[in-house]
Design a protein around this motif. Structure first.
Motif, mmCIF file in Angstrom:
data_model
loop_
_atom_site.group_PDB
_atom_site.id
_atom_site.type_symbol
_atom_site.label_atom_id
_atom_site.label_comp_id
_atom_site.label_asym_id
_atom_site.label_seq_id
_atom_site.Cartn_x
_atom_site.Cartn_y
_atom_site.Cartn_z
ATOM 1 N N ARG A 1 0.960 -0.959 -0.283
ATOM 2 C CA ARG A 1 0.074 -0.306 0.345
ATOM 3 C C ARG A 1 1.148 1.142 0.136
ATOM 4 O O ARG A 1 0.313 2.139 -0.273
ATOM 5 C CB ARG A 1 -1.316 0.478 1.327
ATOM 6 C CG ARG A 1 -2.052 -1.459 1.353
ATOM 7 C CD ARG A 1 -2.746 -0.955 -0.381
ATOM 8 N NE ARG A 1 -3.675 -2.202 0.052
ATOM 9 C CZ ARG A 1 -4.429 -2.785 -1.125
ATOM 10 N NH1 ARG A 1 -3.665 -2.437 -2.698
ATOM 11 N NH2 ARG A 1 -4.759 -3.683 -1.397
ATOM 12 N N GLU A 2 1.942 0.948 0.825
ATOM 13 C CA GLU A 2 2.461 2.083 0.295
ATOM 14 C C GLU A 2 4.317 1.493 0.619
ATOM 15 O O GLU A 2 4.601 0.876 1.286
ATOM 16 C CB GLU A 2 2.582 3.401 1.737
ATOM 17 C CG GLU A 2 3.291 4.451 1.232
ATOM 18 C CD GLU A 2 3.164 6.209 1.959
ATOM 19 O OE1 GLU A 2 1.749 6.008 2.843
ATOM 20 O OE2 GLU A 2 3.914 6.299 2.910
ATOM 21 N N ALA A 3 5.833 2.746 0.092
ATOM 22 C CA ALA A 3 6.527 2.387 0.197
ATOM 23 C C ALA A 3 7.696 3.807 0.539
ATOM 24 O O ALA A 3 7.182 4.538 -0.225
ATOM 25 C CB ALA A 3 7.741 1.197 -0.633
ATOM 26 N N GLY A 4 8.850 3.406 0.873
ATOM 27 C CA GLY A 4 9.558 4.805 1.281
ATOM 28 C C GLY A 4 11.046 4.303 1.246
ATOM 29 O O GLY A 4 11.372 3.019 2.098
ATOM 30 N N VAL B 1 8.115 6.543 11.920
ATOM 31 C CA VAL B 1 9.388 6.003 11.442
ATOM 32 C C VAL B 1 10.201 6.868 10.322
ATOM 33 O O VAL B 1 11.010 7.324 9.783
ATOM 34 C CB VAL B 1 9.894 4.677 10.498
ATOM 35 C CG1 VAL B 1 10.635 4.500 9.898
ATOM 36 C CG2 VAL B 1 9.502 3.560 11.725
ATOM 37 N N TYR B 2 9.231 7.605 9.448
ATOM 38 C CA TYR B 2 9.420 8.474 8.768
ATOM 39 C C TYR B 2 9.677 10.101 9.955
ATOM 40 O O TYR B 2 10.422 10.557 9.044
ATOM 41 C CB TYR B 2 7.895 8.961 8.069
ATOM 42 C CG TYR B 2 7.670 8.395 6.350
ATOM 43 C CD1 TYR B 2 8.862 7.474 5.416
ATOM 44 C CD2 TYR B 2 6.123 7.850 6.611
ATOM 45 C CE1 TYR B 2 7.912 6.294 4.669
ATOM 46 C CE2 TYR B 2 5.748 7.960 5.198
ATOM 47 C CZ TYR B 2 6.604 6.955 4.387
ATOM 48 O OH TYR B 2 6.491 5.596 4.027
ATOM 49 N N ALA B 3 9.346 10.293 11.075
ATOM 50 C CA ALA B 3 9.242 11.335 11.205
ATOM 51 C C ALA B 3 10.583 11.323 11.646
ATOM 52 O O ALA B 3 12.061 11.941 11.634
ATOM 53 C CB ALA B 3 8.497 11.324 12.183
ATOM 54 N N ASP B 4 11.427 10.085 12.502
ATOM 55 C CA ASP B 4 12.879 9.686 12.557
ATOM 56 C C ASP B 4 13.830 9.529 11.714
ATOM 57 O O ASP B 4 14.536 10.438 12.331
ATOM 58 C CB ASP B 4 12.684 8.231 13.576
ATOM 59 C CG ASP B 4 11.977 7.698 14.571
ATOM 60 O OD1 ASP B 4 11.889 9.344 15.396
ATOM 61 O OD2 ASP B 4 11.972 6.665 15.108
ATOM 62 N N GLY B 5 13.865 9.141 10.404
ATOM 63 C CA GLY B 5 14.872 8.687 9.644
ATOM 64 C C GLY B 5 14.391 10.741 8.981
ATOM 65 O O GLY B 5 15.441 10.539 7.958
#
Length: 84
Positions: free
Chosen positions: A8-11, A66-70
């Motif tokens: 559904r989503e990849a980053g 996880v996005y925020a940490d990265g």
């Protein structure tokens, strides 16, 4: 496709080198109705760690965490399949 988790989503997290990802995260929906999965490779070449969630809201909250940490290490390139 019953039984197969659907992406559904990849980053991908990129730092100074725009061709070498630092990390990879994916969000999957289980098509049998048993929940959602967040799969993370950090660093990108590391083994996959997976966390299960009973609902989309919990899985997306983890994805955003996880996005925020990265973001302290680089920039995320996020993609969602068009058919979703």
């Amino acid at each position: 496709m019953a039984g197969f988790p659907q992406l559904r989503e990849a980053g991908w997290l990129y730092g100074d080198d725009p061709h070498l990802p630092l990390a990879l995260i994916r969000l999957f929906e289980r098509m049998d109705g048993t929940g959602w999965e967040v799969r993370l490779n950090s660093p990108a070449e590391a083994a996959t760690t997976m966390v299960d969630f009973p609902d989309e809201a919990g899985a997306r909250a983890e994805l955003e965490r996880v996005y925020a940490d990265g973001e302290q290490y680089g920039r995320w390139r996020k993609r969602q399949p068009e058919a979703y």
